[in-house]
Design a protein around this motif. Structure first.
Motif, PDB file in Angstrom:
ATOM      1  N   GLU A 131       5.227  -2.674  -6.503  1.00  3.79           N
ATOM      2  CA  GLU A 131       5.772  -1.849  -7.595  1.00  3.79           C
ATOM      3  C   GLU A 131       5.570  -2.770  -8.842  1.00  3.79           C
ATOM      4  OE1 GLU A 131       9.916  -0.673  -5.153  1.00  3.79           O
ATOM      5  OE2 GLU A 131       9.940  -2.590  -6.257  1.00  3.79           O
ATOM      6  N   ARG A 132       5.653  -4.027  -8.993  1.00  4.54           N
ATOM      7  CA  ARG A 132       5.155  -4.685 -10.215  1.00  4.54           C
ATOM      8  C   ARG A 132       3.780  -4.313 -10.709  1.00  4.54           C
ATOM      9  NH1 ARG A 132       6.940 -10.769  -8.475  1.00  4.54           N
ATOM     10  NH2 ARG A 132       9.270 -10.635  -9.153  1.00  4.54           N
ATOM     11  N   THR A 133       2.889  -4.079  -9.806  1.00  2.00           N
ATOM     12  CA  THR A 133       1.587  -3.486 -10.093  1.00  2.00           C
ATOM     13  C   THR A 133       1.273  -2.184 -10.674  1.00  2.00           C
ATOM     14  OG1 THR A 133       0.487  -4.950  -8.352  1.00  2.00           O
ATOM     15  CG2 THR A 133      -0.899  -3.388  -9.246  1.00  2.00           C
ATOM     16  N   ALA A 134       2.098  -1.108  -9.952  1.00  3.37           N
ATOM     17  CA  ALA A 134       2.101   0.193 -10.590  1.00  3.37           C
ATOM     18  C   ALA A 134       2.781   0.264 -11.920  1.00  3.37           C
ATOM     19  CB  ALA A 134       2.828   0.854  -9.354  1.00  3.37           C
ATOM     20  N   GLU A 135       3.809  -0.476 -12.139  1.00  9.98           N
ATOM     21  CA  GLU A 135       4.359  -0.481 -13.332  1.00  9.98           C
ATOM     22  C   GLU A 135       3.177  -0.905 -14.553  1.00  9.98           C
ATOM     23  OE1 GLU A 135       9.022  -1.725 -11.928  1.00  9.98           O
ATOM     24  OE2 GLU A 135       7.612  -3.174 -13.035  1.00  9.98           O
ATOM     25  N   ARG A 136       2.229  -1.612 -14.122  1.00 10.54           N
ATOM     26  CA  ARG A 136       1.347  -2.043 -14.984  1.00 10.54           C
ATOM     27  C   ARG A 136       0.354  -1.208 -15.673  1.00 10.54           C
ATOM     28  NH1 ARG A 136       1.693  -6.014 -17.317  1.00 10.54           N
ATOM     29  NH2 ARG A 136      -0.418  -6.262 -17.985  1.00 10.54           N
ATOM     30  N   LEU A 137       0.227  -0.194 -14.776  1.00  8.41           N
ATOM     31  CA  LEU A 137      -0.526   0.941 -15.077  1.00  8.41           C
ATOM     32  C   LEU A 137      -0.578   1.474 -16.493  1.00  8.41           C
ATOM     33  CD1 LEU A 137      -0.678   3.174 -11.892  1.00  8.41           C
ATOM     34  CD2 LEU A 137      -2.556   1.767 -12.784  1.00  8.41           C
ATOM     35  N   ASN A 138      -1.699   1.880 -17.406  1.00  6.69           N
ATOM     36  CA  ASN A 138      -1.847   2.560 -18.548  1.00  6.69           C
ATOM     37  C   ASN A 138      -1.460   1.377 -19.689  1.00  6.69           C
ATOM     38  OD1 ASN A 138      -2.745   5.118 -17.572  1.00  6.69           O
ATOM     39  ND2 ASN A 138      -0.651   5.284 -17.047  1.00  6.69           N
ATOM     40  N   SER A 139      -1.706   0.206 -19.382  1.00  6.15           N
ATOM     41  CA  SER A 139      -1.280  -0.997 -20.301  1.00  6.15           C
ATOM     42  C   SER A 139      -2.366  -0.769 -21.630  1.00  6.15           C
ATOM     43  CB  SER A 139      -1.415  -2.262 -19.583  1.00  6.15           C
ATOM     44  OG  SER A 139      -0.724  -2.580 -18.843  1.00  6.15           O
ATOM     45  N   ARG A 140      -1.696  -1.124 -22.630  1.00  6.07           N
ATOM     46  CA  ARG A 140      -2.238  -1.287 -23.911  1.00  6.07           C
ATOM     47  C   ARG A 140      -1.794  -2.532 -24.775  1.00  6.07           C
ATOM     48  NH1 ARG A 140       1.619   3.522 -27.064  1.00  6.07           N
ATOM     49  NH2 ARG A 140       2.625   3.880 -25.010  1.00  6.07           N
ATOM     50  N   ARG A 141      -2.620  -2.636 -25.958  1.00 12.47           N
ATOM     51  CA  ARG A 141      -2.410  -3.814 -26.711  1.00 12.47           C
ATOM     52  C   ARG A 141      -1.165  -3.668 -27.647  1.00 12.47           C
ATOM     53  NH1 ARG A 141      -7.765  -5.992 -29.269  1.00 12.47           N
ATOM     54  NH2 ARG A 141      -6.323  -8.084 -29.356  1.00 12.47           N
ATOM     55  N   PRO A 142      -0.286  -4.802 -27.780  1.00  9.88           N
ATOM     56  CA  PRO A 142       0.791  -4.264 -28.606  1.00  9.88           C
ATOM     57  C   PRO A 142       0.653  -4.682 -30.114  1.00  9.88           C
ATOM     58  CG  PRO A 142       0.840  -6.858 -27.657  1.00  9.88           C
ATOM     59  CD  PRO A 142      -0.307  -5.893 -27.089  1.00  9.88           C
ATOM     60  N   ARG A 143       1.469  -4.368 -30.945  1.00  7.53           N
ATOM     61  CA  ARG A 143       1.497  -4.515 -32.271  1.00  7.53           C
ATOM     62  C   ARG A 143       1.159  -5.991 -32.684  1.00  7.53           C
ATOM     63  NH1 ARG A 143       5.346  -0.582 -32.542  1.00  7.53           N
ATOM     64  NH2 ARG A 143       7.001  -2.094 -33.203  1.00  7.53           N
ATOM     65  N   THR A 144       0.240  -6.403 -33.729  1.00  8.47           N
ATOM     66  CA  THR A 144       0.534  -7.639 -34.248  1.00  8.47           C
ATOM     67  C   THR A 144       1.523  -8.072 -35.227  1.00  8.47           C
ATOM     68  OG1 THR A 144      -2.166  -7.937 -34.155  1.00  8.47           O
ATOM     69  CG2 THR A 144      -0.830  -9.253 -35.710  1.00  8.47           C
ATOM     70  N   GLY A 145       2.405  -9.009 -35.112  1.00  7.49           N
ATOM     71  CA  GLY A 145       3.222  -9.362 -36.038  1.00  7.49           C
ATOM     72  C   GLY A 145       4.314 -10.261 -35.394  1.00  7.49           C
ATOM     73  N   LEU A 198       0.852  -1.310   0.041  1.00 10.90           N
ATOM     74  CA  LEU A 198      -0.010  -0.079   0.160  1.00 10.90           C
ATOM     75  C   LEU A 198       0.725   1.317  -0.073  1.00 10.90           C
ATOM     76  CD1 LEU A 198      -2.897  -1.075   2.324  1.00 10.90           C
ATOM     77  CD2 LEU A 198      -3.025  -0.751   0.087  1.00 10.90           C
ATOM     78  N   ALA A 199       2.005   1.232   0.541  1.00 12.53           N
ATOM     79  CA  ALA A 199       3.096   2.088   0.574  1.00 12.53           C
ATOM     80  C   ALA A 199       3.564   2.705  -0.746  1.00 12.53           C
ATOM     81  CB  ALA A 199       3.996   2.273   1.612  1.00 12.53           C
ATOM     82  N   VAL A 200       3.392   1.667  -1.834  1.00 12.72           N
ATOM     83  CA  VAL A 200       3.937   2.074  -3.206  1.00 12.72           C
ATOM     84  C   VAL A 200       2.889   3.041  -4.050  1.00 12.72           C
ATOM     85  CG1 VAL A 200       4.451   1.104  -5.458  1.00 12.72           C
ATOM     86  CG2 VAL A 200       5.093  -0.215  -3.286  1.00 12.72           C
ATOM     87  N   ALA A 201       3.322   4.205  -4.572  1.00  9.10           N
ATOM     88  CA  ALA A 201       2.581   5.105  -5.275  1.00  9.10           C
ATOM     89  C   ALA A 201       1.860   4.592  -6.477  1.00  9.10           C
ATOM     90  CB  ALA A 201       3.585   6.167  -5.722  1.00  9.10           C
ATOM     91  N   GLY A 202       0.550   4.480  -6.570  1.00 10.62           N
ATOM     92  CA  GLY A 202      -0.379   3.991  -7.541  1.00 10.62           C
ATOM     93  C   GLY A 202      -1.017   3.158  -7.120  1.00 10.62           C
ATOM     94  N   VAL A 203      -0.598   2.149  -5.973  1.00 13.12           N
ATOM     95  CA  VAL A 203      -1.527   1.129  -5.550  1.00 13.12           C
ATOM     96  C   VAL A 203      -2.503   1.642  -4.646  1.00 13.12           C
ATOM     97  CG1 VAL A 203      -1.492  -0.717  -3.878  1.00 13.12           C
ATOM     98  CG2 VAL A 203       0.592  -0.242  -5.251  1.00 13.12           C
ATOM     99  N   SER A 204      -3.672   1.189  -5.249  1.00 14.21           N
ATOM    100  CA  SER A 204      -5.058   1.468  -4.583  1.00 14.21           C
ATOM    101  C   SER A 204      -5.612   0.606  -3.366  1.00 14.21           C
ATOM    102  CB  SER A 204      -6.128   1.661  -5.485  1.00 14.21           C
ATOM    103  OG  SER A 204      -6.101   0.487  -6.478  1.00 14.21           O
ATOM    104  N   GLN A 205      -5.241  -0.593  -3.750  1.00 15.93           N
ATOM    105  CA  GLN A 205      -5.622  -1.533  -2.558  1.00 15.93           C
ATOM    106  C   GLN A 205      -4.881  -2.820  -2.840  1.00 15.93           C
ATOM    107  OE1 GLN A 205      -9.666  -3.625  -3.637  1.00 15.93           O
ATOM    108  NE2 GLN A 205      -9.654  -2.094  -5.218  1.00 15.93           N
ATOM    109  N   VAL A 206      -4.933  -3.703  -1.778  1.00 22.81           N
ATOM    110  CA  VAL A 206      -4.407  -5.047  -1.809  1.00 22.81           C
ATOM    111  C   VAL A 206      -5.526  -5.992  -1.656  1.00 22.81           C
ATOM    112  CG1 VAL A 206      -3.263  -6.730  -0.422  1.00 22.81           C
ATOM    113  CG2 VAL A 206      -2.144  -4.270  -0.392  1.00 22.81           C
ATOM    114  N   GLN A 207      -5.501  -6.969  -2.854  1.00 20.75           N
ATOM    115  CA  GLN A 207      -6.666  -7.905  -2.784  1.00 20.75           C
ATOM    116  C   GLN A 207      -6.268  -9.028  -2.026  1.00 20.75           C
ATOM    117  OE1 GLN A 207      -7.124  -9.398  -6.828  1.00 20.75           O
ATOM    118  NE2 GLN A 207      -7.310 -11.677  -6.104  1.00 20.75           N
TER     119      GLN A 207
END
Length: 448
Positions: free
Chosen positions: A218-232, A140-149
C-alpha cells in the motif's frame, strides 16, 4: 563442546597479564543467525552463520592496544595477547584510558526482568520461509504493485561475556526475529518502492507477516505518479518512521566523544534549552524486551535510567570512562564495544515525550507543506548543525494529502529545528528509539 564465553574471556585476561599487560579487559561473543529470502513464492536465498569472536584490550600505563580474532585455541589466545602487549608498548600515551575502579563496577543485576532472550525454540527454516512467503503474497495482492524486490524473515541469537582484570565478569544473551518486505510499483522511470518491516526480541510480539507485506504494498502504490514539490519555505512533518533520525542527530551531538573532540554544535550548551518546553528525552536501558536494554555497559558499570534532556533543557553528555575523564566528568555507563576496538560512548533505549495530537491532526494543522516518509543522504555540519537531506513523501494542501513527491531537498538549522518540534502521539513503544512524528515549521524545500 565449545568453551564457555566466560572461560574464553578470562583466558584472554590471564594470557594478557602473563604477557606483560598491567591490566586488560576482554569480550567473547558467540552468535548464530539464519536469513531466508523469497521471490515468486520460492526460496531465492538462505543463509545461516555461526561463529565465536574474541576481542582483547591491554593497557600498560597510559597506553592501550586492541586485538581480535575468531580462533579460540589456547595457542592462538597466547599469540594474540603477546601481539597486543607489543602493540601497546608502541602506542601513544593517553592519560585518560584505563579500567573502572572496583567500586564503580556492577555487582548485581536481574537479567530475567530485562527479557532479552526469547525462551521459545528457534524457528525452523520452513517457518521463516512461510513468513516471508506470506509477506510477499500480501504485497503482490495490492493493486498497482508490480513486483516484490525483497521478502525476508530472519532469526538471530547472540551471547556475549565481558571480563576485566579489575574483577568484573558478566554476560547475557539476546534474540531477535524479524520480517521485512520491499515492494515495487510502476515501470521504467516511473517506478516507485517502499517497505514495511518489524523486528522483535520475542517472536510472539511480531506483527503478522501478511500485514507487513500488505502495508509495504500500500505504501508503494501510494507513491505512484510522484512529482517534485514547489521550492520555498514550508512546514515539514517528519513521519514516525524517519522522525527518529532528527533525535539521532541530537544524540550524536550529545555524544561525549564528539564533545571531547570539539566537533559538536552542542558544545558549551549544557543547561541550555535544546527542545521545546515540556519535552524530555529519557534513556532507559532497563526496558523489557527492548533491543537497547542491558544490565551493564562494556566497561562493567551498572546502567540506569537518565534524562538526556529534561523539560527542554540539556542535562548531560553520553559518556564512557575515557571521555568522561577528558571532560572532568563521571561516566554515564554508556560504553559500547565490539571485538575489534576499545569502548566508545553510545546510547541505549531513548524515548521522546509524545504529544497529544495524532499525525492526521498535525497534517490538518500544517496547512500547506511536506509530509516526509523517506530520506536519503545527509549533509550535516557537526560544528554548526547546518542540515540538508534529500527527501520524498507527500505534498499537503489545505490540511489534506494532495499527491506524492520525490526528488526534493530539505534544509535548515538543526538547533532551530529541534527547539521548534511539535510531536504527534504515534510513537511505537517497542523500538529502541521511541520517537513520534515531528512537525517542524519554516524549513527550506528545494524542488522544481
Amino acid at each position: 563442546m565449545p568453551q564457555s564465553l566466560d572461560a574464553l574471556s578470562h583466558a584472554l585476561i590471564d594470557a594478557a597479564l602473563k604477557a606483560g599487560a598491567q591490566s586488560a579487559d576482554a569480550i567473547a561473543i558467540r552468535g548464530q543467525s539464519v536469513v531466508v529470502d523469497m521471490r515468486g513464492g520460492t526460496l531465492e536465498q538462505a543463509e545461516r552463520s555461526e561463529g565465536t569472536d574474541i576481542g582483547l584490550r591491554v593497557l600498560i600505563g597510559g597506553r592501550q592496544a586492541n586485538v581480535s580474532g575468531s580462533d579460540t585455541r589456547p595457542e592462538t589466545i597466547e599469540a594474540l595477547a603477546a601481539r597486543a602487549v607489543a602493540m601497546a608498548r608502541e602506542a601513544p600515551e593517553d592519560p585518560h584510558v584505563g579500567l573502572a575502579d572496583a567500586d564503580q563496577l556492577a555487582r548485581d543485576w536481574d537479567l530475567a526482568a530485562l527479557e532479552l532472550c526469547d525462551p521459545a525454540t528457534e524457528p525452523s527454516p520452513d517457518t521463516l520461509m512461510r513468513m516471508a512467503r506470506e509477506a510477499e503474497a500480501a504485497a503482490l495482492a495490492v493493486a498497482g504493485v508490480s513486483q516484490v524486490q525483497s521478502a525476508s524473515a530472519s532469526y538471530s541469537h547472540n551471547a556475549a561475556h565481558i571480563a576485566a582484570s579489575n574483577g568484573f565478569s558478566g554476560g547475557y544473551a539476546r534474540t531477535e526475529t524479524g520480517v521485512g518486505c520491499v515492494a515495487i510499483a510502476g515501470t521504467g522511470s516511473g517506478m516507485e518502492r517502499d517497505y514495511d518491516a518489524d523486528s522483535r526480541v520475542f517472536a510472539s510480539d511480531l506483527r503478522d507477516a501478511a500485514e507487513i507485506g500488505r502495508i509495504a504494498g500500500e505504501r508503494t502504490a501510494e507513491r505512484l505518479n510522484s512529482r517534485r514539490p514547489r521550492t520555498g519555505t514550508y512546514p515539514v512533518l517528519f513521519d514516525e518512521r524517519i522522525a527518529a533520525s532528527l533525535i539521532g542527530h541530537l544524540l550524536v551531538a550529545a555524544n561525549g566523544a564528539s564533545v571531547a573532540r570539539g566537533s559538536s554544535w552542542l558544545m558549551h550548551r549544557l543547561g541550555e534549552v535544546v527542545l521545546p518546553e515540556g519535552l524530555s528525552l529519557i534513556e532507559d536501558p532497563h526496558r523489557p524486551r527492548a533491543t537497547g536494554s542491558r544490565p551493564f555497559d562494556a566497561e562493567g558499570l551498572p546502567t540506569a535510567p537518565r534524562s538526556i534532556v529534561a523539560d527542554g533543557v540539556l542535562q548531560g553528555w553520553t559518556l564512557d570512562l575515557a571521555n568522561a575523564r577528558k571532560l572532568g566528568m563521571r561516566s554515564t555507563a554508556n560504553a559500547a564495544r565490539g571485538t575489534s576496538g576499545p569502548p566508545a560512548p553510545a546510547t541505549w533505549n531513548v524515548a521522546l515525550t509524545q504529544g497529544t495530537r495524532s499525525r492526521d491532526d498535525l497534517i490538518r494543522e500544517m496547512g500547506t507543506g511536506l509530509l516526509v516518509t523517506s530520506m536519503i543522504g545527509a549533509t550535516i555540519n557537526p560544528n554548526t548543525g547546518d542540515y540538508s537531506r534529500g527527501a520524498s513523501g507527500f505534498w499537503v494542501e489545505n490540511g489534506e494529502i494532495a499527491y506524492p513527491v520525490n526528488e526534493c531537498t530539505i534544509a535548515g538549522s538543526l538547533p532551530d529545528m529541534l527547539r521548534s518540534i511539535i510531536p504527534a502521539n504515534d510513537a511505537r513503544p517497542h523500538l529502541s528509539r521511541v520517537v513520534p512524528s515531528l512537525l517542524v515549521e519554516g524549513l527550506t524545500l528545494a524542488g522544481e
